[in-house]
Design a protein around this motif. Structure first.
Motif, PDB file in Angstrom:
ATOM      1  N   ALA A 212      30.718  -6.125  56.111  1.00 11.58           N
ATOM      2  CA  ALA A 212      30.542  -4.981  56.996  1.00 11.58           C
ATOM      3  C   ALA A 212      29.070  -4.787  57.367  1.00 11.58           C
ATOM      4  O   ALA A 212      28.736  -4.549  58.541  1.00 11.58           O
ATOM      5  CB  ALA A 212      31.091  -3.719  56.335  1.00 11.58           C
ATOM      6  N   CYS A 215      27.911  -7.551  59.774  1.00 11.66           N
ATOM      7  CA  CYS A 215      28.453  -7.355  61.121  1.00 11.66           C
ATOM      8  C   CYS A 215      27.720  -6.244  61.863  1.00 11.66           C
ATOM      9  O   CYS A 215      27.507  -6.331  63.088  1.00 11.66           O
ATOM     10  CB  CYS A 215      29.937  -7.034  61.046  1.00 11.66           C
ATOM     11  N   ILE A 243      32.511  -6.596  65.761  1.00 10.72           N
ATOM     12  CA  ILE A 243      33.154  -5.277  65.744  1.00 10.72           C
ATOM     13  C   ILE A 243      34.488  -5.337  64.999  1.00 10.72           C
ATOM     14  O   ILE A 243      34.782  -4.498  64.135  1.00 10.72           O
ATOM     15  CB  ILE A 243      33.360  -4.759  67.179  1.00 10.72           C
ATOM     16  N   ILE A 244      35.305  -6.341  65.324  1.00  6.23           N
ATOM     17  CA  ILE A 244      36.630  -6.458  64.705  1.00  6.23           C
ATOM     18  C   ILE A 244      36.517  -6.714  63.202  1.00  6.23           C
ATOM     19  O   ILE A 244      37.200  -6.075  62.383  1.00  6.23           O
ATOM     20  CB  ILE A 244      37.430  -7.585  65.388  1.00  6.23           C
ATOM     21  N   PHE A 246      34.000  -6.047  61.264  1.00  6.14           N
ATOM     22  CA  PHE A 246      33.433  -4.853  60.626  1.00  6.14           C
ATOM     23  C   PHE A 246      34.535  -3.846  60.293  1.00  6.14           C
ATOM     24  O   PHE A 246      34.597  -3.312  59.180  1.00  6.14           O
ATOM     25  CB  PHE A 246      32.399  -4.215  61.549  1.00  6.14           C
ATOM     26  N   VAL A 247      35.406  -3.580  61.246  1.00 10.68           N
ATOM     27  CA  VAL A 247      36.493  -2.620  61.026  1.00 10.68           C
ATOM     28  C   VAL A 247      37.417  -3.102  59.909  1.00 10.68           C
ATOM     29  O   VAL A 247      37.808  -2.326  59.022  1.00 10.68           O
ATOM     30  CB  VAL A 247      37.280  -2.408  62.336  1.00 10.68           C
ATOM     31  N   LEU A 248      37.753  -4.387  59.921  1.00 11.02           N
ATOM     32  CA  LEU A 248      38.634  -4.932  58.889  1.00 11.02           C
ATOM     33  C   LEU A 248      38.001  -4.821  57.504  1.00 11.02           C
ATOM     34  O   LEU A 248      38.682  -4.497  56.518  1.00 11.02           O
ATOM     35  CB  LEU A 248      38.964  -6.393  59.197  1.00 11.02           C
ATOM     36  N   VAL A 250      35.732  -2.611  56.464  1.00 11.19           N
ATOM     37  CA  VAL A 250      35.700  -1.209  56.045  1.00 11.19           C
ATOM     38  C   VAL A 250      37.086  -0.750  55.601  1.00 11.19           C
ATOM     39  O   VAL A 250      37.235  -0.065  54.578  1.00 11.19           O
ATOM     40  CB  VAL A 250      35.173  -0.316  57.190  1.00 11.19           C
ATOM     41  N   VAL A 251      38.109  -1.128  56.355  1.00 12.11           N
ATOM     42  CA  VAL A 251      39.484  -0.762  55.984  1.00 12.11           C
ATOM     43  C   VAL A 251      39.831  -1.349  54.624  1.00 12.11           C
ATOM     44  O   VAL A 251      40.447  -0.677  53.777  1.00 12.11           O
ATOM     45  CB  VAL A 251      40.484  -1.243  57.053  1.00 12.11           C
TER      46      VAL A 251
END
Length: 329
Positions: A212, A215, A243-244, A246-248, A250-251
């Motif tokens: 994260a 990214c 972006i994608i 990073f979101v994955l 964090v989730v």
């Protein structure tokens, strides 16, 4: 007249007799050694054995190199398969061109194979090696400096990078995006080390934090670059990828913290029992010495009083019989 700038090497290769030493390859190799060295120290601190990180890296590194090259060739296919280009150049990895997204993805597959062969949980291994990967990227980016590639927009800042003219580039002063990313990766490594000590991250969360954080930096650094790239909705492909991912990441950190809180107690079955939080090796030695002294004292008391020794013998037999019954149950 520009009074300050970062010069670029006049050549990316030094010949040691008949042997060419390429700056790009040297940076990649040095980065791998640093990653394995730091990963080994962190793995031992987690309760693993020395040498395990290197053994698994034998699988991860080749897979990572192949994956990194494949990602680059696929996303920049026009550089190798367009009219007038030579497709054989796709195999010339020493000339630059490794996509970190493919390197991490394929490297994870190789690490999974190595971990599976040794009965080690992949998330624990990933947590141990995460800061080392960030440092490896920081070192590897200097390979782009040797090749005079991946620079940013023109600038007159004192730390501008001077690029010389060639068939594929125009001479001038540009943002040294390779340096920006290198420094960012060093910061990511220290962030992961600090967070891991502060919050005792486990089950892959230290690795997810590295992903994260990287990214987040790669997004704005990629936006500054001027080299040719594919665009989607006005943004470079690697920006969307950052972006994608990073979101994955964090989730994953959020869900993992809820489903599997804490940290793995045992990371390697063949290693010694895990180090307990708050206890040091000196504490363990003191406990062992105390236990030995107590056993010696009891043996001395039994020798001095045979009746007590007999009672003690009866108690031991009773405890042994009870333990045997419990084991059978």
């Amino acid at each position: 007249m520009d009074l300050a700038y970062i010069p670029s090497p006049s050549t990316g290769v030094i010949h040691l007799g008949p042997i060419p030493l390429r700056g790009y390859a040297f940076c990649i190799i040095l980065g791998v050694f640093v990653a394995v060295w730091l990963g080994n120290k962190r793995w031992i601190a987690r309760g693993g054995t020395a040498g395990t990180v290197a053994d698994i890296a034998v699988w991860a590194v080749p897979f990572g190199l192949v994956g990194g090259r494949l990602y680059h060739v696929i996303t920049d296919y026009q550089l190798y398969f367009s009219e007038g280009e030579n497709w054989v150049d796709a195999f010339k990895i020493w000339e630059g061109g490794l996509g970190i997204w493919g390197a991490i993805a394929f490297g994870a597959v190789g690490a999974w194979i190595g971990c599976r062969r040794r009965g080690i949980p992949l998330p624990a291994y990933a947590d141990a090696i995460a800061p080392g990967i960030a440092l490896a990227q920081a070192i590897g980016r200097w390979g782009n400096w040797f090749n005079q590639e991946l620079y940013g927009k023109p600038t007159d800042l004192p730390w501008a990078l001077k690029i010389t003219e060639s068939a594929n580039r125009e001479a001038g002063l540009y943002h040294p995006t390779f340096l920006y990313e290198s420094l960012w990766c060093v910061g990511v490594a220290f962030l992961v080390i600090w967070a891991d000590r502060r919050f005792e991250l486990g089950h892959g969360r230290a690795f997810a934090l590295y992903v994260a954080a990287y990214c987040a930096g790669r997004g704005w650094i990629e936006y500054m670059r001027v080299d040719e790239a594919h665009h989607i909705l006005g943004l470079r492909l690697n920006v969307w990828t950052a972006i994608i991912v990073f979101v994955l990441a964090v989730v994953y950190m959020v869900v993992s913290a809820r489903v599997r809180p804490g940290r793995e107690e045992i990371v390697e079955p063949r290693s010694r029992k895990p180090v307990e939080t708050g206890k040091t090796d000196d504490d363990a030695e003191d406990a062992a010495d105390a236990g030995t002294g107590k056993a010696a004292s009891e043996a001395s008391d039994d020798a001095a009083d045979p009746d007590d020794a007999g009672d003690s013998h009866d108690v031991e037999n009773g405890a042994g019989n009870g333990a045997g019954s419990a084991a059978k149950g």
